[in-house]
Write a protein that holds these residues in place. Sequence first.
Motif, mmCIF file in Angstrom:
data_model
loop_
_atom_site.group_PDB
_atom_site.id
_atom_site.type_symbol
_atom_site.label_atom_id
_atom_site.label_comp_id
_atom_site.label_asym_id
_atom_site.label_seq_id
_atom_site.Cartn_x
_atom_site.Cartn_y
_atom_site.Cartn_z
ATOM 1 N N PRO A 183 44.043 28.135 30.496
ATOM 2 C CA PRO A 183 44.122 27.158 31.354
ATOM 3 C C PRO A 183 43.559 26.102 31.719
ATOM 4 N N ASP A 184 42.511 25.577 30.611
ATOM 5 C CA ASP A 184 41.914 24.500 30.028
ATOM 6 C C ASP A 184 43.289 23.698 29.818
ATOM 7 N N LEU A 241 47.130 29.341 39.140
ATOM 8 C CA LEU A 241 45.943 29.156 37.616
ATOM 9 C C LEU A 241 45.970 31.045 37.113
ATOM 10 N N HIS A 242 46.096 31.964 37.752
ATOM 11 C CA HIS A 242 44.940 33.304 36.843
ATOM 12 C C HIS A 242 46.205 33.812 35.966
ATOM 13 N N LEU A 263 44.545 22.771 32.889
ATOM 14 C CA LEU A 263 44.498 21.624 34.051
ATOM 15 C C LEU A 263 44.238 20.796 33.529
ATOM 16 N N ARG A 302 35.512 25.405 35.013
ATOM 17 C CA ARG A 302 37.265 25.163 34.698
ATOM 18 C C ARG A 302 37.885 23.358 35.031
ATOM 19 N N LEU A 303 37.799 23.011 35.823
ATOM 20 C CA LEU A 303 37.967 22.000 36.854
ATOM 21 C C LEU A 303 37.488 20.398 36.327
ATOM 22 N N VAL A 339 43.123 24.021 44.811
ATOM 23 C CA VAL A 339 42.844 25.257 44.135
ATOM 24 C C VAL A 339 42.944 26.586 44.957
ATOM 25 N N GLU A 378 42.466 30.005 45.007
ATOM 26 C CA GLU A 378 43.235 31.588 44.678
ATOM 27 C C GLU A 378 42.575 32.583 44.472
ATOM 28 N N TRP A 408 39.240 25.545 45.786
ATOM 29 C CA TRP A 408 38.176 24.618 45.630
ATOM 30 C C TRP A 408 39.279 22.898 45.867
ATOM 31 N N SER A 468 38.302 34.215 37.866
ATOM 32 C CA SER A 468 37.518 32.819 36.230
ATOM 33 C C SER A 468 36.822 31.876 37.816
ATOM 34 N N TRP A 496 36.858 28.595 38.377
ATOM 35 C CA TRP A 496 37.992 27.557 38.542
ATOM 36 C C TRP A 496 36.480 26.566 39.228
#
Length: 285
Positions: free
Chosen positions: A135-136, A129-130, A139, A199-200, A154, A156, A279, A194, A196
């Motif tokens: 990313p938004d 994901l990085h 996702l 974001r999730l 996830v 990371e 996560w 980030s 995450w």
Amino acid sequence: MTHDHSDHQDHGHQNHDHQALSEMLDLDAEIFASAMRTVYADIENAADAPVRSILDLGAGTGAGTFGLLQHFTGARAVAVDSSADMLTGLEQEAERRGLTDRITTARADLDEALPVLDPVDLAWAAASLHHLSDPDRTLGQITSAIRPGGLLAVAEVNGLPRFLSSDTPGGAAELRAHELIAADRAVDMPMMGSDWGSRLTRAGLVVDVHRTITADLASPVPAAVNRYAAAVLTRIRRAVVDRLDPADLHAFDALLDEGPDDVRRRADLHVISSERLLWIARRPA
């Protein structure tokens, strides 16, 4: 992985770089294999039903795909990667392991559209994901690819591992090379490190598990760590060779020159400063 600053490579160099990256990824998987088994158990404990379908996003050499299929023995997986070479190697390894009937591959860039698939029980994204530029948005697409009640796991990284204490031969040069790489990442990979979890949540998922993944490596470390250190430091050298001062470059090169300070010969290595974060998030039913 390190960022490649070269804009052009001939086919021979591309092939060599692919082989080196594949070796590094496989060694990383070997070193963290025990730790990743605990992650697969966490996924099983969080699942609301047996995991039968898996989507591996940024599958690379397939370490995650194979580990998940070994743990979830009734599952099938779709392995997605942007690299045709990686997918070819994954398919060859799947054939060697007798898993061709349980794995499908798909070439796709995660910054673009995901493959059109039936909703899966589990989406898996390990150190992929990085690399995303948005990313938004991605996702949101991943969430839509998970069935209601299904999971996204996830795993990371926040950077490359170090292997030497600063007061050991080559350790200070390794540290300064890492400082250069970190400055590069701030520009080239701003999503590394980030938040995450937030974001999730914004993607409509509910985070069930958040923890650190650690490799329990007793001293002396396994021989795989020596090979892993050489692979990582070789890639780092390629990225910083023109920016290290002569004394640091001399000390850094001694870590890879088959002499007494070569990391492949040393017993004082550690895998340090390589935090892995996990996560596990659920799409609400």
